[in-house]
Design an enzyme around this catalytic site. Structure first.
Site, PDB file in Angstrom:
ATOM      1  N   HIS A  66       0.832  -1.206   0.000  1.00  0.00           N
ATOM      2  CA  HIS A  66       0.000   0.000   0.000  1.00  0.00           C
ATOM      3  C   HIS A  66       0.866   1.255   0.000  1.00  0.00           C
ATOM      4  CE1 HIS A  66      -3.732  -2.272   1.704  1.00  0.00           C
ATOM      5  NE2 HIS A  66      -3.315  -2.730   0.547  1.00  0.00           N
ATOM      6  N   GLU A  68       0.867   3.865   1.883  1.00  0.00           N
ATOM      7  CA  GLU A  68       1.383   4.237   3.206  1.00  0.00           C
ATOM      8  C   GLU A  68       2.602   3.393   3.566  1.00  0.00           C
ATOM      9  OE1 GLU A  68      -3.204   4.418   3.330  1.00  0.00           O
ATOM     10  OE2 GLU A  68      -1.665   3.151   2.438  1.00  0.00           O
ATOM     11  N   CYS A  94      -5.959   1.204   5.548  1.00  0.00           N
ATOM     12  CA  CYS A  94      -6.540  -0.055   5.996  1.00  0.00           C
ATOM     13  C   CYS A  94      -5.989  -0.388   7.390  1.00  0.00           C
ATOM     14  CB  CYS A  94      -6.188  -1.164   5.011  1.00  0.00           C
ATOM     15  SG  CYS A  94      -4.424  -1.611   5.024  1.00  0.00           S
ATOM     16  N   CYS A  97      -2.109  -0.883   7.394  1.00  0.00           N
ATOM     17  CA  CYS A  97      -1.378   0.382   7.314  1.00  0.00           C
ATOM     18  C   CYS A  97      -1.561   1.207   8.582  1.00  0.00           C
ATOM     19  CB  CYS A  97      -1.817   1.174   6.086  1.00  0.00           C
ATOM     20  SG  CYS A  97      -1.235   0.437   4.540  1.00  0.00           S
TER      21      CYS A  97
END
Length: 152
Positions: A66, A68, A94, A97
């Site tokens: 992801h 992040e 999410c 993260c």
């Protein structure tokens, strides 16, 4: 800047960008995509799509990291401390993260689009991690319109 970072994404389902900032200085950026040196979903297809996995579920079944995660990894790779930072993301983090950002000492999360992950919100609340949606979308559009020549 997070929107611009998202344009580099190699995810075929959702383009996400992230920017880590501390004291008005950009420390790192990230976008979602496969790890360096591995094949990208734009080239070989999306495993999650092939298996019919809905958004917000089974994050571990994905070639990509992801945005992040990639921003935190970029900061770590260059030895840049991010404690007390603000991370700006195009999509709400999410739960994976959020856990990473909590443990990295992130001070604030600002996102544009909510994500269907209630555990993420619960974890951020328990950790007292300030997070919320960026409310001034019109300002973003004004900046983008002024910075990027729009084709007709």
């Amino acid at each position: 800047m997070a929107l611009i970072a998202s344009t580099r994404s190699t995810c075929v389902r959702r383009r996400v960008g992230a920017v880590i900032v501390l004291e008005n200085r950009i420390l790192a950026t990230g976008y979602n995509g496969s790890p360096a040196g591995t094949q990208h979903c734009t080239d070989i297809g999306c495993l999650r799509q092939q298996l019919g996995i809905p958004s917000g579920e089974r994050h571990e079944i994905c070639r990509g990291s992801h945005a992040e995660m990639n921003a935190v990894a970029q900061a770590a790779a260059s030895g840049t401390a991010i404690r007390s930072c603000t991370i700006y993301t195009t999509v709400e983090p999410c739960s994976m993260c959020s856990k990473l950002l909590i443990n990295a000492g992130c001070g604030r999360i600002v996102y544009m689009v909510p994500y269907p992950d209630e555990l993420s919100r619960t974890l951020r609340e328990e950790a007292a991690l300030d997070s919320g949606i960026y409310e001034d979308r019109e300002a973003v559009m004004r900046v983008l319109h002024g910075a990027i020549p729009l084709q007709k």
